[in-house]
Design a protein around this motif. Structure first.
Motif, PDB file in Angstrom:
ATOM      1  N   GLU A  95      -6.625   2.603  -1.424  1.00  0.00           N
ATOM      2  CA  GLU A  95      -5.643   3.383  -2.172  1.00  0.00           C
ATOM      3  C   GLU A  95      -6.293   4.568  -2.866  1.00  0.00           C
TER       4      GLU A  95
ATOM      5  N   VAL B 114       0.836  -1.200   0.000  1.00  0.00           N
ATOM      6  CA  VAL B 114       0.000   0.000   0.000  1.00  0.00           C
ATOM      7  C   VAL B 114       0.869   1.248   0.000  1.00  0.00           C
TER       8      VAL B 114
ATOM      9  N   SER C 275       2.512   1.743  -3.425  1.00  0.00           N
ATOM     10  CA  SER C 275       1.546   2.108  -4.449  1.00  0.00           C
ATOM     11  C   SER C 275       1.087   3.551  -4.327  1.00  0.00           C
ATOM     12  N   THR C 276       1.014   4.068  -3.086  1.00  0.00           N
ATOM     13  CA  THR C 276       0.393   5.376  -2.861  1.00  0.00           C
ATOM     14  C   THR C 276       1.327   6.446  -2.311  1.00  0.00           C
TER      15      THR C 276
ATOM     16  N   ARG D 181      -5.222   8.515  -2.306  1.00  0.00           N
ATOM     17  CA  ARG D 181      -4.891   9.414  -3.432  1.00  0.00           C
ATOM     18  C   ARG D 181      -5.838  10.612  -3.491  1.00  0.00           C
TER      19      ARG D 181
END
Length: 395
Positions: A239, A28, A31-32, A243
């Motif tokens: 996620e 996580v 990815s973010t 964002r």
């Protein structure tokens, strides 16, 4: 030493299962760009802090002692090991800080989250002068839980977090420009063992009530209660929530899960001391619900037990209870393929979280030992407790 050779009762944390959770959380972050911290209130086995620090960004404390533990066993060792390049953070939140604790908190914590404008007014300038990040906990008044109000920070009359009304009232009464200038971020913690849909609903309300302030800040902390490592958890939705705050307001995002770090990564091994019959079959264990797994009574819930089933599903049903004098010291009713007998070992699952940090010595019960199961199956006995641990708590 192997599982069958451990003294009982004994908490056992499985290193491979713990690392499996940490890799999900790391995914996580990668990815973010969010920063994830261990909430020590759920899991404080500092023997594995080096492993946790390899994956996560630090930890969060609920008071001075947890903050010291993070500084001593996670932040400083990891910084010394890495020799630059990464920074591990030590966050703290308390509903109210004690004057005689605060100076030490300033020495060990990076982020200090306050629970009211009055606390910001009282301690904020000292924290700013020490170069600390300053946050304020908000209460979006958005209950997403069902059942027990004891776990709902948004329940009526909650002492946790500033509501929109009190947020705006405090700015007006205390000179909003000066007070708000002390803040770096906002924090909310409203979830408990929930999926990302509850977070998404909460963010809608946070934006509705506090959105006009968010672009003036540096970060937002989503708190804990996110069951990220549970099978079926909607990670893509989480996620997207992260964002959303990053892109819309330019905020850094923090999460501080506790359960998700060690979910299903620990066990409690216990021995049957006695069996008896009183309208049903009963087994007395050397493990107490009241002392060694208090959330069984407080939550309440029925912990999973290896090799067992619901009452009546298998041939032999037993009520499992502890050795204390408390009549309600009952873990639950379970059924088995064969009768239980004195000396049998039972293994309760998902016992890494909350059990170790909340256990007690009521009735003079010995605390369970603590072991770490390595990836090769061997167990390291990390800690054993004795009479002195009971006596030294008293006077």
């Amino acid at each position: 030493m192997f599982l069958s050779e451990l003294p009982t009762p004994c908490y056992v944390v499985d290193e491979a299962l713990l690392e499996k959770n940490l890799k999900v959380l790391q995914g996580v972050m990668e990815s973010t760009g969010a920063r994830i911290l261990l909430a020590q209130k759920a899991f404080s086995m500092y023997r594995v802090y080096p492993l946790i620090g390899t994956y996560l960004c630090g930890a969060v404390a609920s008071g001075l002692y947890e903050a010291r533990l993070c500084a001593e066993e996670l932040v400083r060792p990891m910084m010394e090991r890495e020799r630059g390049g990464r920074h591990w953070e030590n966050h703290i939140f308390s509903p109210a800080y004690r004057d005689n604790d605060f100076e030490e908190i300033l020495q060990v914590c990076d982020h200090i989250v306050f629970n009211s404008w009055r606390q910001v007014e009282k301690f904020g300038e000292r924290a700013r002068a020490a170069g600390r990040n300053i946050g304020l906990r908000i209460n979006p008044e958005c209950s997403t839980q069902e059942g027990h109000a004891i776990y709902d920070p948004c329940a009526p009359g909650s002492r946790l977090g500033v509501t929109k009304e009190n947020f705006e009232k405090g700015l007006k009464e205390h000179g909003g420009e000066w007070l708000f200038s002390l803040l770096d971020g906002l924090h909310f913690h409203t979830l408990c063992e929930q999926d990302a849909d509850a977070l998404e609903r909460t963010l809608d309300v946070v934006e509705e009530k506090f959105g006009m302030y968010l672009s003036k800040l540096k970060w937002i902390n989503f708190g804990g209660g996110h069951h990220i490592t549970r099978e079926g958890y909607d990670i893509p939705k989480l996620e997207r929530c992260i964002r959303r705050m990053q892109q819309k307001y330019g905020l850094s995002v923090y999460l501080e899960p506790g359960e998700a770090v060690a979910l299903n990564a620990g066990f409690l091994v216990t021995t049957v001391l006695e069996t008896l019959h009183n309208g049903m079959e009963i087994a007395i264990l050397d493990t107490s619900a009241a002392c060694h797994m208090p959330d069984v009574l407080e939550m309440p819930y029925r912990p999973p037990l290896q090799g067992s089933a619901q009452p009546g599903e298998k041939l032999y049903t037993y009520r499992l209870g502890g050795p204390t004098c408390l009549a309600g010291d009952v873990i639950g009713d379970y059924s088995f393929d064969t009768p239980l007998k004195e000396g049998d070992r039972l293994i309760f699952e998902d016992m890494a979280i909350y059990s170790m940090v909340k256990n007690n010595t009521f009735n003079g019960m010995p605390l369970p030992s603590i072991a770490l199961q390595k990836k090769n199956g061997a167990c390291e006995l990390v800690k054993q407790f004795g009479y002195s641990d009971f006596k030294e708590r008293l006077a």
